[in-house]
Scaffold this active site. Sequence first.
Site, PDB file in Angstrom:
ATOM      1  N   ASN A 142      -4.978   4.092   7.432  1.00 34.99           N
ATOM      2  CA  ASN A 142      -6.364   4.416   7.270  1.00 34.99           C
ATOM      3  C   ASN A 142      -7.415   4.113   8.439  1.00 34.99           C
ATOM      4  O   ASN A 142      -8.358   4.785   8.477  1.00 34.99           O
ATOM      5  CB  ASN A 142      -6.857   4.109   5.645  1.00 34.99           C
ATOM      6  CG  ASN A 142      -6.320   4.728   4.606  1.00 34.99           C
ATOM      7  OD1 ASN A 142      -5.775   5.673   4.836  1.00 34.99           O
ATOM      8  ND2 ASN A 142      -6.317   4.131   3.482  1.00 34.99           N
ATOM      9  N   GLU A 161       2.931   0.724   3.504  1.00 36.42           N
ATOM     10  CA  GLU A 161       2.529  -0.511   4.205  1.00 36.42           C
ATOM     11  C   GLU A 161       2.411  -1.665   3.330  1.00 36.42           C
ATOM     12  O   GLU A 161       2.072  -1.997   2.516  1.00 36.42           O
ATOM     13  CB  GLU A 161       0.978   0.002   4.576  1.00 36.42           C
ATOM     14  CG  GLU A 161       0.792   0.811   5.810  1.00 36.42           C
ATOM     15  CD  GLU A 161      -0.802   1.041   6.045  1.00 36.42           C
ATOM     16  OE1 GLU A 161      -1.276   1.030   7.505  1.00 36.42           O
ATOM     17  OE2 GLU A 161      -1.536   1.094   5.193  1.00 36.42           O
ATOM     18  N   HIS A 166       0.929  -1.297  -0.011  1.00 32.49           N
ATOM     19  CA  HIS A 166       0.078   0.102   0.019  1.00 32.49           C
ATOM     20  C   HIS A 166       0.945   1.265  -0.013  1.00 32.49           C
ATOM     21  O   HIS A 166       1.322   1.574   0.830  1.00 32.49           O
ATOM     22  CB  HIS A 166      -0.936  -0.118   1.215  1.00 32.49           C
ATOM     23  CG  HIS A 166      -1.832   1.116   1.157  1.00 32.49           C
ATOM     24  ND1 HIS A 166      -2.261   1.466   2.391  1.00 32.49           N
ATOM     25  CD2 HIS A 166      -2.270   1.908   0.377  1.00 32.49           C
ATOM     26  CE1 HIS A 166      -2.929   2.677   2.034  1.00 32.49           C
ATOM     27  NE2 HIS A 166      -3.262   2.510   0.759  1.00 32.49           N
TER      28      HIS A 166
HETATM   29  P1  NAI Z   1      -6.683   5.381 -11.563  1.00 37.67           P
HETATM   30  O1  NAI Z   1      -8.040   5.346 -12.039  1.00 37.67           O
HETATM   31  O2  NAI Z   1      -5.602   6.542 -11.712  1.00 37.67           O
HETATM   32  O3  NAI Z   1      -5.884   4.105 -12.349  1.00 37.67           O
HETATM   33  C1  NAI Z   1      -6.200   3.015 -12.607  1.00 37.67           C
HETATM   34  C2  NAI Z   1      -5.748   2.547 -13.792  1.00 37.67           C
HETATM   35  O4  NAI Z   1      -5.822   1.092 -13.917  1.00 37.67           O
HETATM   36  C3  NAI Z   1      -6.663   3.157 -14.915  1.00 37.67           C
HETATM   37  O5  NAI Z   1      -5.616   3.779 -15.868  1.00 37.67           O
HETATM   38  C4  NAI Z   1      -7.091   1.847 -15.696  1.00 37.67           C
HETATM   39  O6  NAI Z   1      -7.365   2.198 -17.213  1.00 37.67           O
HETATM   40  C5  NAI Z   1      -6.347   0.734 -15.250  1.00 37.67           C
HETATM   41  N1  NAI Z   1      -6.998  -0.505 -15.464  1.00 37.67           N
HETATM   42  C6  NAI Z   1      -8.097  -0.824 -15.076  1.00 37.67           C
HETATM   43  N2  NAI Z   1      -8.351  -2.162 -15.311  1.00 37.67           N
HETATM   44  C7  NAI Z   1      -7.315  -2.558 -15.943  1.00 37.67           C
HETATM   45  C8  NAI Z   1      -6.942  -3.835 -16.360  1.00 37.67           C
HETATM   46  N3  NAI Z   1      -7.645  -5.158 -16.314  1.00 37.67           N
HETATM   47  N4  NAI Z   1      -5.677  -4.261 -16.689  1.00 37.67           N
HETATM   48  C9  NAI Z   1      -4.755  -3.160 -16.725  1.00 37.67           C
HETATM   49  N5  NAI Z   1      -5.128  -1.868 -16.326  1.00 37.67           N
HETATM   50  C10 NAI Z   1      -6.361  -1.595 -16.006  1.00 37.67           C
HETATM   51  O7  NAI Z   1      -6.511   4.621 -10.107  1.00 37.67           O
HETATM   52  P2  NAI Z   1      -5.450   4.964  -8.735  1.00 37.67           P
HETATM   53  O8  NAI Z   1      -5.758   6.264  -8.076  1.00 37.67           O
HETATM   54  O9  NAI Z   1      -4.136   4.796  -9.348  1.00 37.67           O
HETATM   55  O10 NAI Z   1      -5.631   3.692  -8.017  1.00 37.67           O
HETATM   56  C11 NAI Z   1      -5.423   2.741  -8.363  1.00 37.67           C
HETATM   57  C12 NAI Z   1      -5.482   1.549  -7.094  1.00 37.67           C
HETATM   58  O11 NAI Z   1      -4.641   2.291  -6.368  1.00 37.67           O
HETATM   59  C13 NAI Z   1      -6.475   1.268  -6.529  1.00 37.67           C
HETATM   60  O12 NAI Z   1      -6.777  -0.036  -6.072  1.00 37.67           O
HETATM   61  C14 NAI Z   1      -6.882   2.248  -5.440  1.00 37.67           C
HETATM   62  O13 NAI Z   1      -7.632   2.065  -4.097  1.00 37.67           O
HETATM   63  C15 NAI Z   1      -5.275   2.289  -4.841  1.00 37.67           C
HETATM   64  N6  NAI Z   1      -4.728   3.475  -4.036  1.00 37.67           N
HETATM   65  C16 NAI Z   1      -5.144   4.697  -4.666  1.00 37.67           C
HETATM   66  C17 NAI Z   1      -4.631   5.587  -3.948  1.00 37.67           C
HETATM   67  C18 NAI Z   1      -4.801   7.175  -4.286  1.00 37.67           C
HETATM   68  O14 NAI Z   1      -4.549   8.121  -3.534  1.00 37.67           O
HETATM   69  N7  NAI Z   1      -5.276   7.442  -5.399  1.00 37.67           N
HETATM   70  C19 NAI Z   1      -3.564   5.534  -2.657  1.00 37.67           C
HETATM   71  C20 NAI Z   1      -3.318   4.224  -2.423  1.00 37.67           C
HETATM   72  C21 NAI Z   1      -3.934   3.139  -3.120  1.00 37.67           C
END
Ligand code: NAI
Length: 734
Positions: free
Chosen positions: A518, A480, A468
């Site tokens: 969190n 984490e 994380h």
């Molecule tokens: P984001 O929406 O910016 O990025 C997600 C990406 O994954 C998108 O580019 C999407 O096209 C891609 N994607 C979706 N399905 C896919 C697949 N089957 N194969 C390949 N790529 C695929 O989201 P973000 O913010 O980067 O979050 C991603 C993960 O990180 C989530 O699980 C979120 O909970 C976690 N996270 C986010 C934080 C934040 O502050 N945004 C902090 C810590 C964890």
Amino acid sequence: MSAVTIERHDEVAVLTFDLPGESVNKFSRAVKDEFAAVLSQLDRDANVKAAVLISGKPDTFIAGADIEEFLGWTTGAQAAAASAEGHAMLERLEDGRVPIVAAIHGACLGGGLEVALACAYRIATDHPKTVLALPEVQLGLIPGAGGTQRLPRTVGLQAALDMILTGKNIRARKASQIGLVHELVHPAILRNIAIARARELAAGSLKRNPQARERTAKTLLLDDNPVGRSLVLRQARELTLKKSRGHYPAPLAAIDAVAAGYHGTEKGYAEEARIFGELASSPVSRELIFLFFATTALKKDSGVARSRDGHEGGDLPAGTPGQTQETLTSIGKLGVLGAGFMGSGIAAVAAQSGVMVRMKDSEPDRVAKGLGAVRDIFQDRLTKRQITRQQFDDQLLLVGGTTDYSGFANADLVIEAVFEDLTVKHRVVRELEAVIGADAIVASNTSTIPILRIAEASQRPERVLGMHFFSPVHKMPLLEIIVTSMTDPAVIATAVAFGKRLGKTVIVVRDAPGFYVNRILTPYLNEAGRFLDLGATVDAVDNAMLAFGFPVGPITLLDEVGLDIAGKSGAIFLEAFGERMAPAQSLRAVVEAGRLGRKGKNGFYSYDADGKKGDVDASVYTLLPTGTTRHEVPAADIQGRLSLVMVNEAVRCLEEGIIQSPRDGDIGAVFGFGFPPFRGGPFRYIDTLGAGAVVTQLEEIDARYPGRFVAAETLIRMARRGERFYPATGHPLI
Ligand code: NAI
């Protein structure tokens, strides 16, 4: 075994400092005594006309004082005496018959730089490993061996304050520009050039401590004239106070010590020693030194569960350290799934650490966007001169993009950062396991989904864990690592080692809703919302917590995180923990109104077109159940409730074995979201208040707002027995 060996080259004595059994050179009591003896020996030997001080360590000149020894001081007077002793020794070094050349390669920090400043000539290698700093303020102290006196004399007031007040590292080239070192050389010739300069000093063809740099008219005007000086000092005081909000006494005190030096050398040294003593026995310094020890200890920790004595609960898999070492896999190639915000950040920090990365997303334009984001991060570092053009090119070459799984067969570790949706996570785990090797590790960057749920789709759940990261990944220091009851200890150790390689501070936590960071942040943010329910203003809540020492207020933080994300995680917490974690009505209302926070440029605050935060958006009050009529709420009430609800939850995490120790809990809070470092962390803060006082306050608040403030069992027990999380004196972690 001695730390200093002496080798003679005719009339030049080369002193090689190489502390046995340690990776770096530092000054302990014994080393100081040995140095004093060496100085006497040089003085007595008429054949020695000059000397060179050089390090036998590969990457460090001298790292500074042995901080463990600071723990031995029980009074400020003892610390002040140690400082005065340091002054006497360095005065002997500076004024002794034998001039000494400091030959600096690697880190030259704190007491190490103070020694170099007392030398007659300073040569540094023009090498990335060579950095100079006086980092004492970061431990709540000031330089205590003459640094506040010799540095301004050497580099001028402004450049000296810049170093002393920030504690930041400066590179050799900058050190040469500001006149801190006299000469830059290639590492291969450091020793020979140093010997040559020592000969010149002996012959008198080189003057002792020559001005390394012509002073500009500006520095002359500021340094040599009392009006200019007092202007610089006043501005420094104002800026320091603004930045520290009065929580960190050391930088202000350092300015006082520097200022005293302009009233005579003796006065300057006396003030430095007095202030050093005062700060060394201050609570702030105690907490900052604790954090130093805690991070140092974490760096050495494999992360696999230690002895679980001391607190109940928890089921982290136990591992034998020996075995772990042998089975630890070095990560050569990393796969990243999802080239979004987090995926690109993870790819960037990995490439920065020399790891080859393959980043996959579902659409080519998303891959391109992710690669662009990686490039932006590197570009920013290049602009700030943190990397060279060559490094920029090399790092960029390490990151490749794809829309299929090509290249993933060779990955040792894959971190998924796809949408926060269990179905999507399950799909990618299945797809992944069809292409990756049997030994590859699958890590999820999920922020809310239990890792065990994600591992349900896996054929080898023992190789699945959570990594994380926090956003933005390249700036946030914490990682984490989340382990389930099924995760293999070798997999944990590998992930921990990899996280450290990325430069992260790593804590290992058990798989449970919200993990650790969190889990304790959510009730805190919720409680901020409850104050809005009660009619407090957004400003009042944020300002109260800024004054408590958090870097940003809780409502600002909600806007930063994204109100949609906060809303979703609120629902998860309600389900997992019931009413006590029910989102505040005000938060719910703003989320339901569709506000997104900064990313949507509509939240509790207003934002301009570039996303820059402005004032509170007054229209937000019309959405709140308690409406636009707001009234004053004492800051102390806000601070008390928000901090106590958080530290109480941290204790529950310890009880449940989510964190392995108070140490990890303190580090997680300080590095995860900026719990005020001068308070040490939630557990240190409880120790400061006393468990008894914490329980009493919780009971009082619980009587008024039933349900959310029930004291954790451990706290009640500790209050009854008068126990603490950390020892009251001596080393905090032993
Ligand atoms: P984001 O929406 O910016 O990025 C997600 C990406 O994954 C998108 O580019 C999407 O096209 C891609 N994607 C979706 N399905 C896919 C697949 N089957 N194969 C390949 N790529 C695929 O989201 P973000 O913010 O980067 O979050 C991603 C993960 O990180 C989530 O699980 C979120 O909970 C976690 N996270 C986010 C934080 C934040 O502050 N945004 C902090 C810590 C964890």
